[in-house]
Design an enzyme around this catalytic site. Structure first.
Site, PDB file in Angstrom:
ATOM      1  N   SER A 132       0.224 -36.838 -14.655  1.00 38.83           N
ATOM      2  CA  SER A 132       1.000 -36.581 -15.880  1.00 38.83           C
ATOM      3  C   SER A 132       0.948 -37.743 -16.883  1.00 38.83           C
ATOM      4  O   SER A 132       1.959 -38.097 -17.499  1.00 38.83           O
ATOM      5  CB  SER A 132       2.454 -36.229 -15.532  1.00 38.83           C
ATOM      6  N   GLU A 136      -3.076 -41.289  -7.179  1.00 44.06           N
ATOM      7  CA  GLU A 136      -2.419 -40.152  -7.826  1.00 44.06           C
ATOM      8  C   GLU A 136      -1.363 -39.562  -6.895  1.00 44.06           C
ATOM      9  O   GLU A 136      -1.691 -38.810  -5.970  1.00 44.06           O
ATOM     10  CB  GLU A 136      -3.446 -39.062  -8.139  1.00 44.06           C
ATOM     11  N   GLY A 151      -5.595 -35.438 -16.258  1.00 50.04           N
ATOM     12  CA  GLY A 151      -5.899 -34.014 -16.102  1.00 50.04           C
ATOM     13  C   GLY A 151      -5.540 -33.244 -17.365  1.00 50.04           C
ATOM     14  O   GLY A 151      -6.281 -33.245 -18.350  1.00 50.04           O
ATOM     15  N   GLY A 152      -4.376 -32.608 -17.360  1.00 54.61           N
ATOM     16  CA  GLY A 152      -3.938 -31.729 -18.451  1.00 54.61           C
ATOM     17  C   GLY A 152      -4.150 -32.302 -19.846  1.00 54.61           C
ATOM     18  O   GLY A 152      -4.700 -31.623 -20.723  1.00 54.61           O
ATOM     19  N   ASN A 210     -10.377 -35.404 -16.279  1.00 54.73           N
ATOM     20  CA  ASN A 210     -10.645 -34.443 -15.214  1.00 54.73           C
ATOM     21  C   ASN A 210     -10.210 -33.065 -15.711  1.00 54.73           C
ATOM     22  O   ASN A 210      -9.023 -32.763 -15.746  1.00 54.73           O
ATOM     23  CB  ASN A 210      -9.852 -34.857 -13.954  1.00 54.73           C
ATOM     24  N   TRP A 211     -11.174 -32.277 -16.113  1.00 53.67           N
ATOM     25  CA  TRP A 211     -10.846 -30.974 -16.708  1.00 53.67           C
ATOM     26  C   TRP A 211     -10.486 -29.911 -15.667  1.00 53.67           C
ATOM     27  O   TRP A 211     -10.105 -28.817 -16.024  1.00 53.67           O
ATOM     28  CB  TRP A 211     -12.025 -30.479 -17.544  1.00 53.67           C
ATOM     29  N   LYS A 212     -10.695 -30.224 -14.412  1.00 57.65           N
ATOM     30  CA  LYS A 212     -10.436 -29.240 -13.343  1.00 57.65           C
ATOM     31  C   LYS A 212     -11.177 -27.936 -13.662  1.00 57.65           C
ATOM     32  O   LYS A 212     -12.302 -28.001 -14.134  1.00 57.65           O
ATOM     33  CB  LYS A 212      -8.936 -29.037 -13.168  1.00 57.65           C
ATOM     34  N   GLY A 225       0.241 -32.790 -12.792  1.00 55.99           N
ATOM     35  CA  GLY A 225       0.446 -31.520 -13.479  1.00 55.99           C
ATOM     36  C   GLY A 225       1.896 -31.083 -13.582  1.00 55.99           C
ATOM     37  O   GLY A 225       2.183 -29.920 -13.858  1.00 55.99           O
ATOM     38  N   GLU A 267      -6.099 -31.855  -5.090  1.00 58.35           N
ATOM     39  CA  GLU A 267      -6.239 -30.387  -5.110  1.00 58.35           C
ATOM     40  C   GLU A 267      -7.299 -29.928  -4.116  1.00 58.35           C
ATOM     41  O   GLU A 267      -7.219 -28.839  -3.567  1.00 58.35           O
ATOM     42  CB  GLU A 267      -6.550 -29.921  -6.542  1.00 58.35           C
ATOM     43  N   HIS A 296      -9.991 -35.481  -4.432  1.00 57.43           N
ATOM     44  CA  HIS A 296      -8.850 -35.160  -5.300  1.00 57.43           C
ATOM     45  C   HIS A 296      -7.818 -34.361  -4.491  1.00 57.43           C
ATOM     46  O   HIS A 296      -8.181 -33.558  -3.644  1.00 57.43           O
ATOM     47  CB  HIS A 296      -9.324 -34.347  -6.510  1.00 57.43           C
TER      48      HIS A 296
HETATM   49  P1  PGA Z   1      -2.514 -34.379 -14.665  1.00 59.87           P
HETATM   50  O1  PGA Z   1      -3.664 -34.366 -13.558  1.00 59.87           O
HETATM   51  O2  PGA Z   1      -2.838 -35.464 -15.646  1.00 59.87           O
HETATM   52  O3  PGA Z   1      -2.543 -32.999 -15.287  1.00 59.87           O
HETATM   53  O4  PGA Z   1      -1.220 -34.656 -13.962  1.00 59.87           O
HETATM   54  C1  PGA Z   1      -4.207 -35.549 -13.060  1.00 59.87           C
HETATM   55  C2  PGA Z   1      -5.244 -35.250 -12.019  1.00 59.87           C
HETATM   56  O5  PGA Z   1      -5.078 -34.304 -11.246  1.00 59.87           O
HETATM   57  O6  PGA Z   1      -6.271 -35.936 -11.914  1.00 59.87           O
END
Ligand code: PGA
Length: 251
Positions: free
Chosen positions: A209, A164, A232-233, A9-11, A170, A95, A93
């Site tokens: 994370s 999650e 994500g990251g 997930n590159w956001k 993050g 966010e 998600h």
């Molecule tokens: P993260 O993000 O791996 O940077 O914690 C995960 C996500 O939001 O899907």
């Protein structure tokens, strides 16, 4: 046993189409021989080009609107995504829930439309703060009950649930594998009640994370119950992301 599913997930990253394409190609080449199902979910403007470049990895969207077409400025519909070789769509998600105010009712509409149009939904759920297991279960139950309202187990057949915990996203503070396993157990029990069934076949992923070092722990904890990871990251660094895929393989 189902294939592992690992999603990037590159956001809202990276900043340019050329960087996005390069990153996608590096990941795609790196997963050529893997048994794991790998999905890349880039921002909307990069979907078309990346979709054309991918040979092995699948393409995912980070969100979508439920309407076919119409007066929804700034939104992208399932209809448009279907022309871009999208296989998966992340829905709900955290966010989007907490930064964009998306509600469970909207999320439910999106999940229904995804199923109707053969896009595989990845329904993201998770508690916002650290809390005890009982309180966590209440949060997850509400998100699952409302997000899956009116959707039978049969209809959600290929659907995915991504657990999650928001506090782990993050932050570098991933949930312990034991915590993830207890959430997985709670989700399975909630789904059994919801669908009046004894067996849950839905794939459930962990996200928050994840990195190359801790990835394997989520897959192997409790006899290997997690079906994959939402990353994500670490998915913006090809070496790290490929490390996650390699290290999480069930031996
Ligand atoms: P993260 O993000 O791996 O940077 O914690 C995960 C996500 O939001 O899907």
């Amino acid at each position: 046993m189902k294939k592992l599913l690992i999603i990037a997930n590159w956001k809202m990253n990276p900043d340019s189409p050329s960087r996005a394409l390069l990153l996608a190609k590096k990941i795609d080449q790196g997963v050529r021989n893997t048994q794991t199902e790998v999905v890349i979910a880039p921002p909307f403007p990069f979907l078309f080009e990346i979709g054309r470049a991918l040979k092995k990895a699948k393409l995912g969207a980070q969100d979508m609107h439920w309407a076919n077409l119409g007066a929804y400025t700034g939104e992208v519909s399932w209809h448009q995504l279907r022309h871009l070789r999208i296989a998966y769509v992340i829905i709900g998600h955290s966010e989007r829930r907490w930064k964009m105010g998306e509600t469970d009712t909207e999320i439910n509409k999106k999940v229904r439309v995804a199923l109707k149009t053969n896009l595989t939904p990845i329904l993201a759920i998770g508690e916002r703060r650290k809390m005890n297991d009982r309180a966590m279960r209440t949060v997850l139950k509400k998100q699952l009950t409302l997000g899956l309202k009116g959707i039978s187990q049969k209809r959600f057949k290929n659907g995915v649930i991504a657990y999650e915990p928001v506090w782990a996203i993050g932050t570098g503070n991933s949930a312990s594998p034991a915590h993830a396993a207890s959430a997985l157990h709670a989700i399975t029990e909630i789904l059994k009640n919801l669908w009046h069934t004894k067996a849950i076949t839905t794939r459930i992923l962990y996200g928050g994370s994840v990195n190359a070092k801790n990835a394997r722990d989520y897959i192997t904890e409790n006899g290997g119950a997690m079906h994959g990871l939402l990353v994500g990251g670490a998915s913006l660094n090809p070496k790290e992301f490929l490390g996650i895929i390699k290290n999480s393989l069930r031996k």
